[in-house]
Design a protein around this motif. Sequence first.
Motif, PDB file in Angstrom:
ATOM      1  N   VAL A   1      -9.570   6.389 -16.731  1.00 32.00           N
ATOM      2  CA  VAL A   1      -8.117   6.525 -16.871  1.00 32.00           C
ATOM      3  C   VAL A   1      -7.401   5.817 -15.717  1.00 32.00           C
ATOM      4  CG1 VAL A   1      -6.194   8.160 -16.747  1.00 32.00           C
ATOM      5  CG2 VAL A   1      -8.149   8.645 -18.219  1.00 32.00           C
ATOM      6  N   ALA A   2      -7.944   5.974 -14.499  1.00 34.19           N
ATOM      7  CA  ALA A   2      -7.338   5.337 -13.325  1.00 34.19           C
ATOM      8  C   ALA A   2      -7.383   3.812 -13.440  1.00 34.19           C
ATOM      9  CB  ALA A   2      -8.058   5.790 -12.055  1.00 34.19           C
ATOM     10  N   ILE A   3      -8.522   3.285 -13.882  1.00 31.22           N
ATOM     11  CA  ILE A   3      -8.643   1.832 -14.048  1.00 31.22           C
ATOM     12  C   ILE A   3      -7.674   1.340 -15.127  1.00 31.22           C
ATOM     13  CG2 ILE A   3     -10.175  -0.033 -14.822  1.00 31.22           C
ATOM     14  CD1 ILE A   3     -12.471   1.394 -13.488  1.00 31.22           C
ATOM     15  N   LEU A   4      -7.588   2.087 -16.228  1.00 31.94           N
ATOM     16  CA  LEU A   4      -6.685   1.703 -17.317  1.00 31.94           C
ATOM     17  C   LEU A   4      -5.233   1.694 -16.837  1.00 31.94           C
ATOM     18  CD1 LEU A   4      -6.206   1.063 -20.303  1.00 31.94           C
ATOM     19  CD2 LEU A   4      -6.102   3.526 -20.733  1.00 31.94           C
ATOM     20  N   ILE A   5      -4.839   2.744 -16.128  1.00 31.36           N
ATOM     21  CA  ILE A   5      -3.463   2.815 -15.603  1.00 31.36           C
ATOM     22  C   ILE A   5      -3.199   1.645 -14.660  1.00 31.36           C
ATOM     23  CG2 ILE A   5      -1.918   4.125 -14.082  1.00 31.36           C
ATOM     24  CD1 ILE A   5      -3.132   6.680 -15.243  1.00 31.36           C
ATOM     25  N   ASP A   6      -4.182   1.337 -13.830  1.00 27.52           N
ATOM     26  CA  ASP A   6      -4.004   0.243 -12.866  1.00 27.52           C
ATOM     27  C   ASP A   6      -3.868  -1.097 -13.583  1.00 27.52           C
ATOM     28  OD1 ASP A   6      -3.950  -0.632 -10.062  1.00 27.52           O
ATOM     29  OD2 ASP A   6      -5.823  -1.648 -10.551  1.00 27.52           O
TER      30      ASP A   6
ATOM     31  N   ILE B   1       0.836  -1.204   0.000  1.00 29.10           N
ATOM     32  CA  ILE B   1       0.000   0.000   0.000  1.00 29.10           C
ATOM     33  C   ILE B   1       0.871   1.254   0.000  1.00 29.10           C
ATOM     34  CG2 ILE B   1      -1.698   1.322   1.322  1.00 29.10           C
ATOM     35  CD1 ILE B   1      -2.902  -1.294   2.256  1.00 29.10           C
ATOM     36  N   SER B   2       1.944   1.232   0.790  1.00 27.75           N
ATOM     37  CA  SER B   2       2.863   2.375   0.829  1.00 27.75           C
ATOM     38  C   SER B   2       3.510   2.588  -0.526  1.00 27.75           C
ATOM     39  CB  SER B   2       3.936   2.155   1.899  1.00 27.75           C
ATOM     40  OG  SER B   2       3.365   1.974   3.166  1.00 27.75           O
ATOM     41  N   TRP B   3       3.939   1.492  -1.144  1.00 31.86           N
ATOM     42  CA  TRP B   3       4.589   1.557  -2.452  1.00 31.86           C
ATOM     43  C   TRP B   3       3.631   2.097  -3.514  1.00 31.86           C
ATOM     44  CZ3 TRP B   3       8.953   1.150  -5.303  1.00 31.86           C
ATOM     45  CH2 TRP B   3       8.833   0.837  -6.650  1.00 31.86           C
ATOM     46  N   LEU B   4       2.416   1.522  -3.577  1.00 29.26           N
ATOM     47  CA  LEU B   4       1.448   1.928  -4.590  1.00 29.26           C
ATOM     48  C   LEU B   4       1.075   3.403  -4.426  1.00 29.26           C
ATOM     49  CD1 LEU B   4      -0.133   0.562  -6.924  1.00 29.26           C
ATOM     50  CD2 LEU B   4      -2.069   0.389  -5.354  1.00 29.26           C
TER      51      LEU B   4
ATOM     52  N   SER C   1      -9.650  -2.329  -8.735  1.00 30.65           N
ATOM     53  CA  SER C   1      -8.889  -1.099  -8.999  1.00 30.65           C
ATOM     54  C   SER C   1      -9.397   0.083  -8.188  1.00 30.65           C
ATOM     55  CB  SER C   1      -8.969  -0.753 -10.497  1.00 30.65           C
ATOM     56  OG  SER C   1      -8.379  -1.763 -11.290  1.00 30.65           O
ATOM     57  N   VAL C   2     -10.233  -0.174  -7.202  1.00 30.40           N
ATOM     58  CA  VAL C   2     -10.806   0.926  -6.413  1.00 30.40           C
ATOM     59  C   VAL C   2      -9.719   1.754  -5.724  1.00 30.40           C
ATOM     60  CG1 VAL C   2     -12.087   1.414  -4.293  1.00 30.40           C
ATOM     61  CG2 VAL C   2     -13.123   0.016  -6.061  1.00 30.40           C
ATOM     62  N   LEU C   3      -8.724   1.089  -5.158  1.00 27.66           N
ATOM     63  CA  LEU C   3      -7.646   1.816  -4.487  1.00 27.66           C
ATOM     64  C   LEU C   3      -6.912   2.714  -5.480  1.00 27.66           C
ATOM     65  CD1 LEU C   3      -5.955   2.417  -1.988  1.00 27.66           C
ATOM     66  CD2 LEU C   3      -4.553   0.420  -2.525  1.00 27.66           C
ATOM     67  N   ALA C   4      -6.673   2.192  -6.671  1.00 32.68           N
ATOM     68  CA  ALA C   4      -5.990   2.974  -7.697  1.00 32.68           C
ATOM     69  C   ALA C   4      -6.825   4.183  -8.108  1.00 32.68           C
ATOM     70  CB  ALA C   4      -5.696   2.102  -8.914  1.00 32.68           C
ATOM     71  N   VAL C   5      -8.128   4.001  -8.228  1.00 35.43           N
ATOM     72  CA  VAL C   5      -9.020   5.106  -8.587  1.00 35.43           C
ATOM     73  C   VAL C   5      -8.936   6.203  -7.537  1.00 35.43           C
ATOM     74  CG1 VAL C   5     -11.429   5.805  -8.880  1.00 35.43           C
ATOM     75  CG2 VAL C   5     -10.618   3.688  -9.929  1.00 35.43           C
ATOM     76  N   TYR C   6      -8.916   5.797  -6.276  1.00 35.28           N
ATOM     77  CA  TYR C   6      -8.804   6.785  -5.197  1.00 35.28           C
ATOM     78  C   TYR C   6      -7.459   7.508  -5.254  1.00 35.28           C
ATOM     79  CZ  TYR C   6      -7.828   8.710  -0.619  1.00 35.28           C
ATOM     80  OH  TYR C   6      -7.455   9.561   0.391  1.00 35.28           O
ATOM     81  N   LEU C   7      -6.374   6.754  -5.432  1.00 35.08           N
ATOM     82  CA  LEU C   7      -5.036   7.353  -5.442  1.00 35.08           C
ATOM     83  C   LEU C   7      -4.829   8.244  -6.660  1.00 35.08           C
ATOM     84  CD1 LEU C   7      -2.926   4.260  -4.295  1.00 35.08           C
ATOM     85  CD2 LEU C   7      -3.548   6.259  -2.927  1.00 35.08           C
ATOM     86  N   LEU C   8      -5.386   7.845  -7.805  1.00 25.99           N
ATOM     87  CA  LEU C   8      -5.216   8.618  -9.034  1.00 25.99           C
ATOM     88  C   LEU C   8      -6.250   9.732  -9.166  1.00 25.99           C
ATOM     89  CD1 LEU C   8      -4.293   5.645 -11.368  1.00 25.99           C
ATOM     90  CD2 LEU C   8      -2.802   7.518 -10.675  1.00 25.99           C
TER      91      LEU C   8
ATOM     92  N   ILE D   1      -2.774  -1.575 -16.667  1.00 27.84           N
ATOM     93  CA  ILE D   1      -1.466  -1.583 -17.328  1.00 27.84           C
ATOM     94  C   ILE D   1      -0.361  -1.813 -16.296  1.00 27.84           C
ATOM     95  CG2 ILE D   1       0.207  -0.166 -18.585  1.00 27.84           C
ATOM     96  CD1 ILE D   1      -2.161   1.211 -19.943  1.00 27.84           C
ATOM     97  N   HIS D   2      -0.543  -1.191 -15.144  1.00 28.44           N
ATOM     98  CA  HIS D   2       0.432  -1.312 -14.054  1.00 28.44           C
ATOM     99  C   HIS D   2       0.606  -2.762 -13.621  1.00 28.44           C
ATOM    100  CE1 HIS D   2       1.062  -1.383  -9.568  1.00 28.44           C
ATOM    101  NE2 HIS D   2       2.143  -0.781  -9.954  1.00 28.44           N
ATOM    102  N   VAL D   3      -0.478  -3.547 -13.726  1.00 28.96           N
ATOM    103  CA  VAL D   3      -0.429  -4.963 -13.334  1.00 28.96           C
ATOM    104  C   VAL D   3       0.564  -5.732 -14.203  1.00 28.96           C
ATOM    105  CG1 VAL D   3      -1.794  -7.103 -13.240  1.00 28.96           C
ATOM    106  CG2 VAL D   3      -2.776  -4.973 -12.391  1.00 28.96           C
ATOM    107  N   LEU D   4       0.782  -5.258 -15.434  1.00 32.38           N
ATOM    108  CA  LEU D   4       1.704  -5.938 -16.345  1.00 32.38           C
ATOM    109  C   LEU D   4       3.132  -5.959 -15.818  1.00 32.38           C
ATOM    110  CD1 LEU D   4       0.430  -4.510 -19.774  1.00 32.38           C
ATOM    111  CD2 LEU D   4      -0.146  -6.707 -18.698  1.00 32.38           C
ATOM    112  N   PHE D   5       3.429  -5.017 -14.915  1.00 36.31           N
ATOM    113  CA  PHE D   5       4.763  -4.964 -14.332  1.00 36.31           C
ATOM    114  C   PHE D   5       4.818  -5.737 -13.011  1.00 36.31           C
ATOM    115  CE2 PHE D   5       4.073  -1.151 -16.865  1.00 36.31           C
ATOM    116  CZ  PHE D   5       5.194  -1.142 -17.689  1.00 36.31           C
ATOM    117  N   GLY D   6       3.890  -6.653 -12.850  1.00 35.37           N
ATOM    118  CA  GLY D   6       3.730  -7.387 -11.597  1.00 35.37           C
ATOM    119  C   GLY D   6       4.987  -8.041 -11.066  1.00 35.37           C
ATOM    120  N   LYS D   7       5.727  -8.759 -11.935  1.00 30.77           N
ATOM    121  CA  LYS D   7       6.907  -9.487 -11.469  1.00 30.77           C
ATOM    122  C   LYS D   7       7.984  -8.553 -10.955  1.00 30.77           C
ATOM    123  CE  LYS D   7       6.306 -13.691 -14.218  1.00 30.77           C
ATOM    124  NZ  LYS D   7       6.923 -14.602 -15.222  1.00 30.77           N
ATOM    125  N   ALA D   8       8.234  -7.489 -11.692  1.00 33.86           N
ATOM    126  CA  ALA D   8       9.258  -6.528 -11.268  1.00 33.86           C
ATOM    127  C   ALA D   8       8.839  -5.856  -9.968  1.00 33.86           C
ATOM    128  CB  ALA D   8       9.468  -5.483 -12.360  1.00 33.86           C
TER     129      ALA D   8
END
Length: 319
Positions: A283-288, A54-57, A240-247, A290-297
């Motif tokens: 836009v927030a949902i889309l970013i979130d 949560i801190s990182w996101l 993606s609710v958390l992402a919507v709030y943060l974005l 896309i962000h999932v694609l970087f999951g492993k890193a």
Amino acid sequence: MHVIGYAASKGELSDSNQYIRFFISSFGNLGVGCFVLISGYFGVKYTTRKFVFISWLTTVYAILCAWANNDFSVTRDCVMAITNVPRYFNWYITCYLILMALSGYINCFVESLTKNEFKRLLMILFLFFSVLPMMVSATETALLKSGQCVTYFIYAYLIGRYIRLHRDIDVPKAKSVLMTLVFIAMLFTIKVAGMYVSAIDAIPVMSNNSPLILGAVVSVFYLFKSFNFKSKIVNYISASVLAVYLLDGLKPAVDNYFQVYTYGQGSDFVLYVTMETVTIFLVAILIDKIHVLFGKAEDYIIDKMTVLLTRIMCKVTNL
């Protein structure tokens, strides 16, 4: 609610648009209370990895918002966004992280209380944290900041725990709907009255910790608790609710295109508010997603940070 508030901070709203703002705020102000009460009902379970995630996101999205809001250039705001969580810049996230860290101790404490002891505790908290601040217009106190503080989070969390442990009942939908509408009507009426009667201070009534807000929160909770439905679409979006709030912090960048505040006096104000709100949401949902694609890193980074924080905590506790 946030989009209208941003527009109102940059331009004048007509009386009719102010009424719309008050009506939406009467519902929007329930959001924090509902989420924390739900957290209390199910019980927050602290894990270091979840704390780090949560801190990182929050930090990553804060940097992204600062970058977008400054014409996609690296500025001081981008650098300061790195300390978003410890600076209490996003008060909700910081309060939730503190609540999460304390949740295990809070759970042990309330589960040791009898029903009557727990009820008396809530009555004491209700008197000092809800009733008195509203009656004397004291929202900025040593313990409260209009409900935007750790004190309120613990208070709302305890209400959720009490419901789960001692009041886990089914309330008729009609009763829950009626009570919710009554509280909303009272909030709206007081807010509108404050426009015309200077002696009426609506701020304490609209604060997260006010008795009317809490009453509406509990009513909404029991209403939705009585529902039983499944939806893959809702589940997909809710991830993606958390992402919507943060974005939500992207408002300045998005508003450069809509300029909602310029329509504050017109009848099409609601249309532009709706378009901007939906845009930010999508836009927030889309970013979130896309962000999932970087999951492993990201998992690798979070795992390393989790190990580091765990080691630090172990050394501190062994001092």
